[in-house]
Design a protein around this motif. Structure first.
Motif: not given
Length: 368
Positions: A152-177
């Motif tokens: 019901k609750l998930i906590v990550s201690l990753d990132g810069e602190g101290p403070g509460i973060g509630n979001s992140c942007r997504g990630l798309i990566e691709m190689k184009v030829k």
């Protein structure tokens, strides 16, 4: 084993856990597994990932309401270090060493929590591999546990602190030829320069991506991580170009297929043939609404949420998606702008703040 936070973090730093042909997370996994045995109430499971690597999942109950997560790997040390990266050094409030901020400081706090006699029931801990590389550890954990637990609750201690973060942007990566047409450089119209025409496509992509935005996450942004093409002869129009696209996603209406289709269509208008597009990552954004975290914010040292508009992707987004959008937040331990840098350090006061906050949250008198 010493249980003091600074001493514990120093032990973690002294165990290399970047990933290359000679090194991985196997040894730090052994250390963490042995440390966790101090709490006899914890059931510890190893999830093999191959090549000696494994995730560790520990819980004090079959039912897991609270899941605390942290990754065991670090980036490889870069050439700018003036100290030995795996020989921790304390100077004042700073503890130097590779991974001190990202995120072995967080791991030290999690280990202290996991071995606390006051730990509340129904709590689990995930120590996982490969966050800095291809998210293998998180992907494999989700494959095995998405139908076994329902936190019901998930906590990550990753990132810069101290403070509460509630979001992140997504990630798309691709190689184009892509491929243009060779010709004599003295006559630009005799060919199609794959490099210069790719620049046009890239600038069009950058402008288009800005239309995908949200109030919480800002605008989607573009990074061209690498570009290469042409031949060694200056008198030949460049026939080929290869580049790596990385997009930070601020709107979940944006995905890798849309980016790929845009590149293909714009390349054709520039007379470029797309030979191949290989998608490496297609990961969405995550937001836990502030109203769902008000009780957490009341306990936090800062009542303001950390902005995600310039933060990196956090793989707890995969947990948010797989476990049907539970409450998730981050509480960073690291020092601002120290992740992945030479002479990385963490402020010891950040460790102490995180330990105090998380102990209050997960003790018998806490909020969960």
């Amino acid at each position: 084993m010493k249980n003091n936070l600074t001493a514990l973090l120093s032990q973690l730093i002294s165990i290399p856990s970047w990933v290359d042909k000679q090194t991985n997370e196997a040894q730090i996994g052994i250390f963490i597994c042995n440390f966790l045995t101090q709490n006899r109430q914890l059931k510890i499971n190893k999830q093999s990932l191959g090549n000696g690597r494994y995730n560790l999942f520990a819980s004090n109950s079959n039912q897991v309401d609270n899941l605390i997560v942290g990754h065991m790997d670090t980036v490889q040390p870069n050439s700018g270090w003036t100290r030995e990266p795996t020989k921790p050094q304390v100077i004042g409030d700073k503890l130097y060493g590779l991974g001190s901020s990202d995120m072995k400081g967080g791991l030290a706090v999690i280990l202290k929590l996991a071995t606390s006699p006051a730990l509340i029931p129904n709590t689990g801990f995930l120590f996982y591999c490969d966050e800095e590389y291809d998210f293998l550890g998180m992907r494999e954990f989700i494959k095995e546990y998405s139908n076994k637990i329902a936190p019901k609750l998930i906590v990550s201690l990753d990132g810069e602190g101290p403070g509460i973060g509630n979001s992140c942007r997504g990630l798309i990566e691709m190689k184009v030829k892509v491929r243009g047409q060779a010709g004599h450089a003295a006559n630009p119209k005799s060919g199609v320069n794959a490099i210069t025409e790719s620049f046009v496509v890239i600038n069009q992509l950058k402008t288009w991506l800005k239309t995908f935005k949200s109030p919480e996450l800002g605008v989607s942004t573009l990074n061209i991580a690498r570009i290469n093409g042409g031949s060694k002869q200056g008198n030949i129009i460049a026939e080929t170009c290869e580049y790596i696209v990385e997009v930070r996603v601020a709107d979940n209406n944006l995905n890798a297929k849309k980016v790929k289709d845009f590149i293909v269509n714009q390349s054709l208008t520039r007379q470029l043939k797309v030979d191949d597009i290989i998608i490496r990552h297609d990961l969405g954004s995550w937001i836990t609404p502030k109203r769902k975290l008000l009780d957490i914010l009341n306990l936090a040292p800062s009542k303001n949420l950390k902005q995600a508009k310039k933060r990196g992707y956090l793989d707890v987004q995969m947990l948010w998606k797989s476990f049907k959008q539970p409450r998730i937040f981050t509480f960073g331990v690291g020092t601002k702008n120290m992740s992945h840098k030479a002479d990385e350090y963490v402020q010891i006061s950040n460790l102490q703040t995180a330990e105090k906050f998380m102990t209050g949250l997960l003790s018998n008198n806490g909020a969960c």
